[in-house]
Design an enzyme around this catalytic site. Structure first.
Site, mmCIF file in Angstrom:
data_model
loop_
_atom_site.group_PDB
_atom_site.id
_atom_site.type_symbol
_atom_site.label_atom_id
_atom_site.label_comp_id
_atom_site.label_asym_id
_atom_site.label_seq_id
_atom_site.Cartn_x
_atom_site.Cartn_y
_atom_site.Cartn_z
ATOM 1 N N MET A 25 0.988 -1.277 -0.099
ATOM 2 C CA MET A 25 0.002 -0.018 -0.028
ATOM 3 C C MET A 25 0.801 1.175 0.042
ATOM 4 O O MET A 25 2.063 1.379 0.651
ATOM 5 C CB MET A 25 -0.621 0.140 1.283
ATOM 6 C CG MET A 25 -1.903 -1.285 1.472
ATOM 7 S SD MET A 25 -2.999 -0.982 2.582
ATOM 8 C CE MET A 25 -3.407 -2.698 3.097
ATOM 9 N N HIS A 59 -0.072 -8.197 -3.906
ATOM 10 C CA HIS A 59 -1.266 -7.206 -3.996
ATOM 11 C C HIS A 59 -0.817 -5.796 -4.017
ATOM 12 O O HIS A 59 -0.826 -5.379 -2.895
ATOM 13 C CB HIS A 59 -2.363 -7.827 -3.006
ATOM 14 C CG HIS A 59 -3.977 -6.925 -3.187
ATOM 15 N ND1 HIS A 59 -4.690 -6.966 -2.057
ATOM 16 C CD2 HIS A 59 -4.217 -6.102 -4.122
ATOM 17 C CE1 HIS A 59 -5.577 -6.300 -2.188
ATOM 18 N NE2 HIS A 59 -5.424 -5.729 -3.486
ATOM 19 N N MET A 75 -12.353 -8.087 -4.139
ATOM 20 C CA MET A 75 -12.387 -7.490 -3.052
ATOM 21 C C MET A 75 -13.556 -7.905 -2.225
ATOM 22 O O MET A 75 -14.500 -7.176 -2.636
ATOM 23 C CB MET A 75 -11.888 -5.990 -3.117
ATOM 24 C CG MET A 75 -10.270 -5.595 -3.436
ATOM 25 S SD MET A 75 -9.308 -6.412 -2.555
ATOM 26 C CE MET A 75 -9.405 -6.064 -1.013
ATOM 27 N N ASP A 84 -10.617 -11.386 -0.715
ATOM 28 C CA ASP A 84 -9.782 -10.784 0.124
ATOM 29 C C ASP A 84 -10.682 -9.874 0.847
ATOM 30 O O ASP A 84 -10.971 -9.034 0.453
ATOM 31 C CB ASP A 84 -8.440 -9.989 -0.663
ATOM 32 C CG ASP A 84 -7.466 -9.581 0.195
ATOM 33 O OD1 ASP A 84 -7.443 -9.767 1.256
ATOM 34 O OD2 ASP A 84 -6.730 -8.677 -0.538
HETATM 35 C C1 DX5 Z 1 -7.020 -5.319 2.860
HETATM 36 C C2 DX5 Z 1 -6.047 -6.297 2.408
HETATM 37 C C3 DX5 Z 1 -6.118 -7.435 2.793
HETATM 38 C C4 DX5 Z 1 -6.159 -7.719 4.379
HETATM 39 C C5 DX5 Z 1 -7.199 -8.970 4.467
HETATM 40 O O1 DX5 Z 1 -6.917 -4.209 1.955
HETATM 41 O O2 DX5 Z 1 -5.865 -6.426 1.075
HETATM 42 O O3 DX5 Z 1 -5.390 -8.763 2.404
HETATM 43 O O4 DX5 Z 1 -4.864 -8.255 4.795
HETATM 44 O O5 DX5 Z 1 -7.315 -9.102 6.201
HETATM 45 P P1 DX5 Z 1 -8.380 -9.777 6.689
HETATM 46 O O6 DX5 Z 1 -8.268 -11.183 6.380
HETATM 47 O O7 DX5 Z 1 -8.356 -9.318 8.192
HETATM 48 O O8 DX5 Z 1 -9.846 -9.068 6.379
HETATM 49 ZN ZN ZN Z 2 -4.829 -7.996 -0.078
#
Ligand code: DX5
Ligand code: ZN
Length: 216
Positions: free
Chosen positions: A37, A66, A137, A175
């Site tokens: 990110m 990702h 997502m 995800d």
């Molecule tokens: C959120 C990420 C996810 C996150 C998922 O933006 O892309 O990969 O780590 O975490 P959980 O499984 O806790 O929702």
């Molecule tokens: Zn992710």
């Protein structure tokens, strides 16, 4: 359909990233999900290229990157060289998504495109044939620990239906908010790769958590 479990390292202890990654492999995970990110595409900053490179020495698990970054085209080569196996970009990022997919493939890596909750399934259809993975997502990207959005289930089903119609065996990854309760819903809709952050890393026994997801 075989289920692949991809624990999200975002939920791990960043002071011990190497052993956390190795622990995922020991726990029976299939992939390691690495959330990048940039504080711009999403309102959070996580980790970058040097961390991916260092982690590469700690586990043999395929890296499922990702990229939640505004300018993926600028960084794909670096992430490929750092040891990524799958590189997923967001359809909502700047630049041409198909160009990003071609660039990922030109580095010999598997290409994925992710869609945020408000982005329709059809967005990825023009270049679906080139994709190894579609990431739907099931939360707004940016943070772990959010609740699974059940209203994403029709989108998963729409991507799976289009893949079937074209005879494609594209992986469909979900995800956000994946637990032993929500995984079966996504699986039934057609997903086969399951990212799990909190569910795996908050468990005392991570192997049991991975097994619980595989058998849910
Ligand atoms: C959120 C990420 C996810 C996150 C998922 O933006 O892309 O990969 O780590 O975490 P959980 O499984 O806790 O929702
Ligand atoms: Zn992710």
């Amino acid at each position: 359909m075989k289920r692949y479990i991809s624990p999200s390292i975002l939920a791990s202890d960043f002071a011990r990233l190497g052993s956390e990654a190795a622990g995922c492999e020991a726990a029976g995970a299939d992939l390691l999900h690495i959330d990048v990110m940039d504080g711009h595409f999403v309102p959070n900053i996580t980790l970058g290229i040097p961390v991916v490179k260092s982690l590469r020495k700690e586990t043999a698990l395929p890296f499922d990157l990702h990229l939640m970054i505004s300018e993926p085209l600028r960084y794909i080569a670096d992430f490929a060289n750092a040891g990524a196996d799958y590189i997923t970009v967001h359809a909502e990022s700047d630049g041409d998504t198909e160009e990003a997919v071609d660039l990922i493939r030109s580095h010999g890596k598997k290409a994925g495109v992710s869609v945020k909750p408000a982005t329709p399934a059809e967005t990825v259809f023009p270049y679906l044939d080139k994709l190894d993975m579609v990431l739907v997502m099931t939360v707004e990207p940016g943070f772990g620990g959010q609740s699974f959005m059940r209203d994403m289930l029709p989108k998963i089903a729409a991507v799976r239906a289009e893949c079937r119609r074209r005879g494609l065996h594209t992986l469909i990854e979900v995800d956000g908010g994946i637990t032993a309760e929500t995984l079966p819903l996504a699986a039934q809709a057609g997903a086969d790769v399951f990212v799990a952050g909190s569910f795996v890393f908050s468990a005392k026994d991570r192997a049991a958590a991975v097994a619980a997801l595989k058998n849910a």
